[in-house]
Motif scaffolding. Sequence first.
Motif, short mmCIF file in Angstrom:
data_model
loop_
_atom_site.label_atom_id
_atom_site.label_comp_id
_atom_site.label_asym_id
_atom_site.label_seq_id
_atom_site.Cartn_x
_atom_site.Cartn_y
_atom_site.Cartn_z
N GLY A 103 5.77 18.08 -16.86
CA GLY A 103 4.98 18.00 -18.08
C GLY A 103 4.80 16.58 -18.60
N ALA A 104 5.59 15.66 -18.09
CA ALA A 104 5.50 14.27 -18.55
C ALA A 104 4.31 13.56 -17.91
CB ALA A 104 6.80 13.54 -18.22
N SER A 105 4.07 12.35 -18.39
CA SER A 105 3.03 11.49 -17.84
C SER A 105 3.67 10.24 -17.26
CB SER A 105 2.03 11.09 -18.92
OG SER A 105 1.35 12.22 -19.42
N LEU A 106 2.97 9.65 -16.32
CA LEU A 106 3.46 8.43 -15.68
C LEU A 106 2.25 7.62 -15.25
CD1 LEU A 106 6.33 7.37 -14.93
CD2 LEU A 106 5.94 8.28 -12.63
N ARG A 107 2.36 6.31 -15.36
CA ARG A 107 1.27 5.45 -14.90
C ARG A 107 1.80 4.51 -13.82
NH1 ARG A 107 -2.47 1.10 -18.17
NH2 ARG A 107 -0.57 -0.16 -18.01
N LEU A 108 1.16 4.56 -12.69
CA LEU A 108 1.47 3.64 -11.61
C LEU A 108 0.45 2.51 -11.62
CD1 LEU A 108 2.13 6.16 -8.69
CD2 LEU A 108 3.72 5.34 -10.45
N SER A 109 0.89 1.35 -11.17
CA SER A 109 -0.04 0.23 -11.05
C SER A 109 0.09 -0.39 -9.67
CB SER A 109 0.21 -0.82 -12.13
OG SER A 109 1.51 -1.35 -12.01
N CYS A 110 -0.99 -0.98 -9.24
CA CYS A 110 -1.04 -1.61 -7.91
C CYS A 110 -1.68 -2.97 -8.07
CB CYS A 110 -1.86 -0.73 -6.98
SG CYS A 110 -2.27 -1.51 -5.40
N GLN A 163 -3.68 -12.51 4.75
CA GLN A 163 -3.23 -11.13 4.76
C GLN A 163 -3.07 -10.65 3.33
OE1 GLN A 163 -2.86 -9.21 7.35
NE2 GLN A 163 -1.82 -7.44 6.50
N VAL A 164 -3.79 -9.61 2.98
CA VAL A 164 -3.70 -9.05 1.63
C VAL A 164 -2.44 -8.19 1.54
CG1 VAL A 164 -4.79 -7.55 -0.04
CG2 VAL A 164 -6.20 -9.07 1.38
N GLN A 165 -1.68 -8.40 0.49
CA GLN A 165 -0.49 -7.59 0.25
C GLN A 165 -0.66 -6.80 -1.03
OE1 GLN A 165 2.61 -10.61 0.33
NE2 GLN A 165 3.04 -10.14 2.48
N LEU A 166 -0.19 -5.57 -1.02
CA LEU A 166 -0.27 -4.70 -2.18
C LEU A 166 1.12 -4.30 -2.62
CD1 LEU A 166 -2.78 -3.87 -0.08
CD2 LEU A 166 -3.36 -2.46 -2.03
N VAL A 167 1.33 -4.24 -3.91
CA VAL A 167 2.62 -3.84 -4.46
C VAL A 167 2.39 -2.79 -5.53
CG1 VAL A 167 4.74 -4.58 -5.60
CG2 VAL A 167 3.59 -6.12 -4.00
N GLU A 168 3.13 -1.70 -5.42
CA GLU A 168 3.04 -0.63 -6.41
C GLU A 168 4.18 -0.75 -7.42
OE1 GLU A 168 1.96 1.14 -2.31
OE2 GLU A 168 3.57 -0.09 -3.17
N TYR A 169 3.91 -0.39 -8.65
CA TYR A 169 4.92 -0.39 -9.71
C TYR A 169 4.82 0.91 -10.50
CZ TYR A 169 4.91 -5.45 -8.95
OH TYR A 169 4.98 -6.70 -8.40
#
Length: 123
Positions: free
Chosen positions: A15-22, A1-7
């Motif tokens: 106006g700000a920036s944000l980077r999500l990762s998976c 079973q593949v599991q994914l986690v977001e950060y």
Amino acid sequence: QVQLVEYGGGLVQAGASLRLSCTLSQRSDYIYTVGWFRQAPGKEREFVGASSWHGFRSYYSDSMKGRFTISRNNANSPTYLQMNDLKSEDTAVYYCAAARAPAAKDESAYFYWGQGTQVTVSS
């Protein structure tokens, strides 16, 4: 079973920036696309964009083009969602998902989902 986690979610000002990762717990020969979706309060979940498994191609919802960029360096790397010039309407829970189909944009094509990460943009 593949599991994914977001950060990477959090509270930012407009106006700000944000980077999500998976990140994925394991590789699978059946995964062709890693995508990002979001669900704002009181709204249906919507497609943001996706990357092919090896990172060669990216796909976006028409409404997300320009401010959002999805990247994936190779088959072993996380999938990133770079969000620039954030607006209050970007406030949502952002989900990472994996699909067995190439260039998948429809939610029904995604079989594996993360728990989501909250992004809140204050105006």
